[in-house]
Design an enzyme around this catalytic site. Structure first.
Site, PDB file in Angstrom:
ATOM      1  CE1 TYR A  76       3.523   8.490   2.570  1.00 37.85           C
ATOM      2  CE2 TYR A  76       1.558   7.327   3.310  1.00 37.85           C
ATOM      3  CZ  TYR A  76       2.673   8.092   3.583  1.00 37.85           C
ATOM      4  OH  TYR A  76       2.945   8.462   4.872  1.00 37.85           O
ATOM      5  CG  LEU A  77       0.052   4.594  -4.201  1.00 35.91           C
ATOM      6  CD1 LEU A  77      -0.910   3.452  -4.481  1.00 35.91           C
ATOM      7  CD2 LEU A  77       1.493   4.149  -4.422  1.00 35.91           C
TER       8      LEU A  77
END
Length: 892
Positions: A851-852
């Site tokens: 997600y990052l």
DNA sequence: AAATAGACTTGATTCTAGTAAC
DNA sequence: GTTACTAGAATCAAGTCTATTT
């Protein structure tokens, strides 16, 4: 394949070593460290022991092939020094020119600590284009408005006039350093939102010299990262903005310089539209919410946006779908492909693909240990024994407490046993002999000398090596899961209806191979058998698949590893899409806010669902079959999953993906609260909260708002923007260690938002009490020191130590020094304890991996002189190689 | 429009090996 | 040298989402 030979420099892995590469690695690593393994890692493995089939397979005899099939060992990489990989990485990432200028931290030592700073900044050249870039960034910066913040942050703004108690993540309540829930924390910092200003500060206010320095650290850059590398390294990521990305199509396109431009232009245009974004979201929300139904206006606005987007920035819509899809590489495709190898032709994922297929687990080797039935030994055929062993070995797992598991197992085993077998029921079966045998095998394995282990490992490596690589468009890439899953008992998560069912052995006849047209067909590793089918479909990325024996409707695919260009490409596209959402989020929010009160119930449900997805980072929530665990996501929330807590809070409680519990109480806008009330009215607890909604409707709607937008994009957006904002807000000058703490803290908040949990380790309690003990000891020492200090000041000798021995007579200064040292020690331990307790149920890895946006991290590292490898481990570095040369000024 | 098929991402858990602590 | 602890790798289940078919 032919390709393989050329340009080594660009290959991700040194070709030279290739062939024996892995082996070499292995030797290397094993040589000195092997002794270590002698470890007897008991507790853990022991307790679950047999649990997984995997273990079984590890067990020497189970599969017959002694250990050869063990899983983990393969990892080729661990060469002692990270150097190699890093080099490869940097090579791959920086496409051309100044090879030398860019010194990614990675390239340096493995765990550079402070000293690395210097290293990092070493050969840097100031990039001429720097200024240009800055300019671009400014443009971007200026666009930041509060919209770019996660909704939860913003809420604060909007709410702050009322009460401020929004998102209360229960888990976070225990947070240590921040024993304050994230939400609260955020509240405290209303400014968080003003990203733009922060950003400007950081960038603009910096002295040029500093900037230059940073730049150096960063990627070097003289050449645009985006430029296509002339060398055939990994295939260049499509730099173009992700936009298209949104649509799956053109993946490998030729890298054009235009890259950065596109986004910018988009932004500009959007900007015009977004004027209203200047108004704080809170106000906007209010405005719209209050002022009756302006849906039409909204619509227009949205439409406009979409339009702009389409025309102004590359067309998002997928043009041309693949007409020839599955049939196998349509000839047309191949043709065009050949002509324009790198131009993104709609669906084409690759031009040439060479690989060796998959490797099968070794055949079962009967152990001959007899289980008991009604107390008597039973002879089993190898097939029956194999299944019995799978079950026996799971004795210590929780599955054994579940009737469903036992029942499913029995049903499947019974079929194999046949009606007339001696064994007529599970209850009278005693698997203890097999269990014991298994335990002893494990023990034996543990006792092997390092030499033996090493030898086995090498042997296995030899067998597997050819399967570990594929050559995609001439580039050697790692294959992800080239091992066919071994047979076992299905271990579903949560209350899965199929737990315990026999997952039968997969044979070549089950497997479809996908490979380049002109590539040699992999030899079937099992004599006398053959592949089910050979395809040449270059519109997909899988190398092979078979259908899942537990659920034949599902497929198990063999894909390339995460470090491959193909994966990197789509990863980048994912993040670009999320970044694009930044430009639309303002309008999207105001649009759904308006619809909170829509008379059209479907619209209203879409609005509320979108809000929840945006605010809480919920998953979309597809429908599930009855033969799957009963879990939900946003669209499938049940009435009973949401409890209203007047005046305007909602309490969520449900099982999400993997049957992980989601518990959260949030303050919401009143219209949302009322809408939920309405949706729940006259329904039973088990009814769908959003009865008019499903994921396809929701996503169809989202796509009207932004090209390629789907529910999951919000999660990515939310996670990455949170990281970006927190890092930039909280990073202070100081030690690298402190900065890392800031990073971890941000990472943790993201994990909390995404509800990424992990189970508490069995030894957690023990570990904590150990720490407490140590602290107590230190405290006792401290006390004594203080006493002695007093005495020393009075000129008396130190007190006797507990064992009655005399202590050295230290002067007051010395004692004071010791006291402060001890105090520091205690503090550190207490902090560590807190962190440990704090993170015991939070998993940071998932968000980091999925997600990052790695560019946020890389850029931050460059800006703050933190060696990237302090944050990304080896595999993450490989996976994110496409992000390594990002500009230090990059902001999500 | 709903169901199905298909492809790919995300996710917790398990396993292994390296390292720290004793 | 052992043992304890942990990070990272591997595993495979479980999601998302698109395209196709009914």
């Amino acid at each position: 394949m032919a390709v393989e030979t050329s340009d080594k420099p660009n290959l991700p892995h040194d070709f030279d070593d290739d062939d024996d590469g892995p082996v070499i690695y292995k030797r290397y690593s094993s040589s000195k460290k092997n002794q270590l393994h002698s470890e007897v890692r008991k507790s853990s493995s022991h307790s679950h022991a047999g649990q997984s089939y995997r273990q079984i397979s590890d067990a020497p005899s189970l599969n017959g092939q002694t250990f050869s099939m063990q899983k983990g060992s393969t990892v080729p990489s661990p060469k002692p020094s990270p150097v190699k990989p890093s080099v490869a990485i940097s090579k791959a990432s920086k496409s051309l020119v100044n090879t030398s200028s860019t010194k990614l931290p990675v390239a340096n030592s493995k765990a550079p600590s402070l000293g690395d700073k210097q290293k990092m900044s070493v050969d840097v050249k100031v990039e001429p284009k720097y200024i240009e870039r800055c300019a671009k960034n400014f443009v971007e910066d200026s666009e930041d408005d509060e919209d770019n913040k996660p909704l939860s942050f913003r809420l604060k703004n909007s709410n702050h006039d009322n009460k401020a108690t929004p998102v209360v993540v229960k888990k976070s309540s225990e947070d240590s350093d921040d024993d304050v829930p994230l939400a609260k924390k955020l509240y405290r910092n209303p400014n968080l939102g003003t990203t733009s200003s922060n950003r400007d500060d950081s960038d603009q206010k910096k002295p040029i010299s500093k900037i230059q320095k940073e730049r150096q650290n960063g990627a070097g850059l003289s050449n645009k990262k985006d430029r296509p590398s002339p060398l055939p390294a990994k295939r260049p990521l499509d730099n173009s903005d992700s936009l298209h990305a949104s649509v799956k199509k053109p993946k490998v396109s030729d890298p054009v310089a235009s890259i950065k431009t596109k986004p910018v232009s988009v932004k500009h245009e959007l900007k015009v539209e977004d004027d209203d974004d200047d108004i704080p979201i809170s106000q906007r929300i209010k405005k719209s919410a209050m002022s009756g139904d302006k849906s039409s206006a909204t619509k227009k606005l949205l439409t406009k946006v979409t339009k702009v987007n389409k025309s102004g920035s590359k067309p998002f819509k997928k043009q041309i779908k693949k007409t020839v899809k599955k049939s196998g590489s349509g000839s047309e495709y191949s043709k065009s492909t050949k002509l324009l190898p790198s131009s993104g032709d709609g669906q084409k994922k690759w031009t040439t693909l060479v690989h060796n297929g998959v490797i099968f687990p070794p055949p079962y080797q009967p152990h001959g240990v007899k289980m008991l039935y009604k107390g008597r030994p039973v002879d089993l055929t190898p097939e029956l024994e194999e299944v019995a062993t799978m079950y026996a070995v799971m004795r210590d797992t929780e599955y054994m407490q579940k009737d469903r598991f036992k029942e499913n197992f029995w049903n499947d085993w019974r079929k194999l046993l046949g009606r007339n077998h001696v064994i007529q029921n599970l209850k009278d079966c005693d698997f203890t002999p097999i269990y014991d045998w298994y335990q002893s095998e494990k023990e034996k394995k543990k006792q092997m000398t390092t030499e033996e282990k090493k030898a086995l490992k090498e042997e296995k490596m030899k067998l597997e090596e050819k399967y570990m690589w594929a050559i995609v468009d001439g580039v050697k890439e790692k294959v992800g899961n080239f091992r066919v899953e071994p047979p076992g008992l299905f271990r579903g998560r949560g209350e899965h209806p199929k737990m315990g069912k026999l997952k039968r052995r997969i044979r070549p006849g089950d497997i479809t191979i996908n490979i380049g047209k002109d590539a040699p067909i992999p030899e079937c590793p099992i004599p006398g058998e053959s592949w089910k089918e050979i395809r040449n479909d270059n519109t997909v990325t899988w190398l092979a698949y078979w259908s899942d024996p537990i659920n034949p409707k599902l497929f198990k695919y063999v894909f390339l590893a995460a470090s491959s260009s193909l994966k990197g490409q789509s990863d980048k596209e994912k993040y670009e899409k999320a970044r694009m959402l930044k430009n639309y989020i303002g309008n999207i929010r105001s649009a759904y806010t308006k619809d909170f009160t829509s008379k059209d119930i479907t619209k209203q449900q879409i609005a509320v669902a979108t809000y929840l997805i945006d605010k809480l980072a919920l998953r979309a929530g597809n429908e599930k079959d009855d033969d799957e665990a009963d879990t939900v996501g946003c669209c499938t929330l049940k009435v009973e999953n949401v409890t209203r807590e007047p005046p305007n809070k909602l309490k969520f409680n449900f099982l999400g993906k993997d049957s992980i519990k989601y518990e959260n109480t949030v303050e919401v806008e009143l219209p949302v609260y009322n809408a939920i009330l309405k949706f729940q009215k006259d329904k039973k607890p088990g009814d769908d909260l959003f009865d008019q909604l499903d994921t396809s409707k929701l996503n169809a709607h989202l796509k009207e708002l932004m090209p390629g937008l789907t529910a999951k994009v919000f999660r990515t957006f939310n996670a990455s923007i949170t990281l970006d904002v927190m890092l930039n807000k909280e990073t202070k000058d100081g030690e690298v260690g402190e900065k890392i703490v800031v990073y971890q803290h941000a990472n943790k908040q993201v994990a909390i938002i995404c509800n990424h949990q992990r189970s508490v380790s069995k030894s957690h309690t023990a570990q904590m009490s150990k720490l407490t003990e140590k602290i107590d000891e230190l405290q006792a020492v401290l006390k004594e020191l203080k006493t002695d200090l007093d005495r020393a000041r009075k000129g008396k000798p130190p007190s006797k130590s507990s064992d009655g021995k005399r202590k050295k007579n230290l002067g007051p200064e010395m004692l004071e020094k010791k006291i402060s040292q001890t105090n520091a020690k205690i503090e550190k331990m207490q902090r560590d304890m807190k962190t440990k307790e704090d993170l015991k149920t939070v998993a940071l890895g998932t968000s980091k991996i999925n997600y990052l946006d790695p560019r946020i991290t890389v850029a931050w590292c460059k800006r703050h002189e933190v060696p990237i490898e302090k944050i990304f481990n080896k595999s993450l570095l490989a996976k994110f190689c496409w992000a390594m040369d990002v500009d230090p000024d990059f902001r999500f």
